[in-house]
Scaffold this active site. Structure first.
Site, short mmCIF file in Angstrom:
data_model
loop_
_atom_site.label_atom_id
_atom_site.label_comp_id
_atom_site.label_asym_id
_atom_site.label_seq_id
_atom_site.Cartn_x
_atom_site.Cartn_y
_atom_site.Cartn_z
N TYR A 101 0.80 -1.19 0.04
CA TYR A 101 -0.16 -0.14 -0.19
C TYR A 101 0.86 1.07 0.06
CZ TYR A 101 -3.31 3.57 1.82
OH TYR A 101 -3.67 4.60 1.85
N GLU A 189 -3.50 7.42 -3.99
CA GLU A 189 -3.30 6.20 -3.28
C GLU A 189 -3.25 5.08 -4.39
OE1 GLU A 189 -5.98 5.01 0.16
OE2 GLU A 189 -6.83 3.89 -1.40
#
Ligand code: GDP
Ligand code: MN
Length: 380
Positions: A101, A189
């Protein structure tokens, strides 16, 4: 403003981030044709402004063009979090060795862009933050210097032990920072950032939120707006020059000034109610704004009462009163209206409203309490 995955990927590509190719389909046939072109396994992905898309069945692997057609046909009929899926992204399926992530947000506390990275990617980062916060590495970026190479490398070392992959990830973080900064983003993101069995590092998902206050200077970003994916009442409010945010309660709030709107919502909560919206009609004295505001508030079927809370400064109370009278003549309003106004031309406003059959209060507590009672089914 939210943008779709395929649009965020386009921005990422423009900054050099390795992103697999992909094309948009609006019909199952188009999805099959794109799958054919990519010649093998593809992933069909709902393009919708909602998180948890994968869990909702909006991301499907297809082994053949026929299967891509079937997935697209199902996904294109879906609604995810009340939003209809009108487009799918068809992209070659990647072999995944690991999922990490990488996120970048504006952090209000430190007033900086903050990187958050974790080797536990693919899943909800909120979950990782709650159950295993040590698995997230954070870095506040000093806007005077931007992301420095050693910082990017420090972040990347928490994701990978392989030096080549660390270098690749560090480069991607720098590119992500540039994409974030130049797009006026409040969030960017990559979840997941994958490694392939061959050791390549790639972004196979992309999410970006844009700060609305940046849009006036970024027409090419504003052009990415997809109104079909936005709340219709918010679209109308923007066109009418109102600041409006739809919420889940039943007390429609019509207030001048953002601070007073916040205070009004707090008071609604204090008296046991739930606001249906945040609405700032602004400082102007234009009755047309009140008409538009009432149109937008009354189009929400949850609204049980409309509460006006006006502090007359530059906004003249008599103008707002005229707006309320005009609006209620033009729109058929089925719910009670509670009006509180005080300040500039308050006496004239009360006269106008009383002549039209309304009563007005000057005390904010009293008005909010009454509105909440009405919303909760109490008598007027
Ligand atoms: P999200 O659920 O909306 O965040 O959608 P993602 O694009 O992040 O996909 C969710 C998950 O599906 C990923 O974490 C992967 O595990 C899987 N996935 C997505 N794309 C691919 C792909 O190309 N190949 C494989 N094997 N899995 C994928
Ligand atoms: Mn994802």
């Amino acid at each position: 403003m939210n943008i779709h995955e395929y649009q965020a990927k386009e921005i990422f590509r423009g900054h050099g981030i390795p992103v697999p190719p992909g094309e948009i389909a609006t019909t199952p046939e188009e999805a099959a044709a794109i799958a054919e072109k990519f010649g093998g396994m593809v992933v069909v992905k709902a393009q919708v402004h909602a998180g948890g898309r994968g869990k909702a069945g909006g991301v499907k692997l297809a082994k053949t063009p026929q299967e891509a057609r079937e997935h697209a046909s199902r996904i294109l009929g879906m609604t995810i979090k009340e939003l209809p899926v009108l487009k799918v992204l068809v992209t070659p399926a990647e072999d995944i060795a690991s999922e990490a992530y990488v996120g970048l947000i504006v952090d209000r506390g430190s007033k900086r862009a903050v990187f958050m990275v974790s080797s536990e990617g693919g899943v909800d980062i909120e979950e990782v933050a709650a159950t295993n916060p040590d698995a997230i590495r954070k870095l506040e970026v000093d806007p005077r210097f931007g992301l420095l190479p050693h910082q990017a490398y420090w972040l990347a070392t928490s994701l990978y032990s392989d030096v080549k992959q660390q270098r690749a990830a560090a480069k991607i973080m720098g590119q992500l920072y540039n994409a974030f900064l130049s797009s006026g983003a409040s969030l960017a993101e990559i979840n997941p950032l994958i490694t392939t069995p061959e050791g390549e590092v790639k972004a196979i998902d992309a999410k970006m939120n844009i700060d609305d206050n940046e849009l006036f200077r970024l027409p090419e970003i504003e052009a990415l707006r997809d109104e079909s994916s936005e709340d219709p009442s918010e679209v109308k409010a923007r066109e009418a020059g109102l600041t409006f945010i739809k919420l889940d309660g039943n007390v429609g709030c019509c207030v001048n000034g953002a601070g007073l709107a916040m205070a009004t919502m707090d008071l609604v909560k204090y008296y046991g109610g739930d606001p249906a919206n945040f609405l700032d009609i602004g400082g102007s004295s234009n009755p047309e704004k009140v008409v538009n505001a009432l149109r937008i508030i009354t189009s929400d079927p949850n609204v049980r009462v409309i509460l006006f809370n006006i502090f007359g400064g530059i906004t003249r109370c008599d103008d707002v009163a005229n707006g309320i009278v005009t609006a209620t003549r033009r729109i058929d309003i089925q719910v009670p209206i509670v009006i509180r106004l005080t300040g500039t031309n308050e006496e004239a406003a009360v006269r106008i409203l009383e002549e039209a059959g309304f009563s007005a209060m000057t005390d904010m507590d009293e008005a909010v309490e009454k509105a909440v009672q009405l919303a909760n089914g109490g008598a007027a």
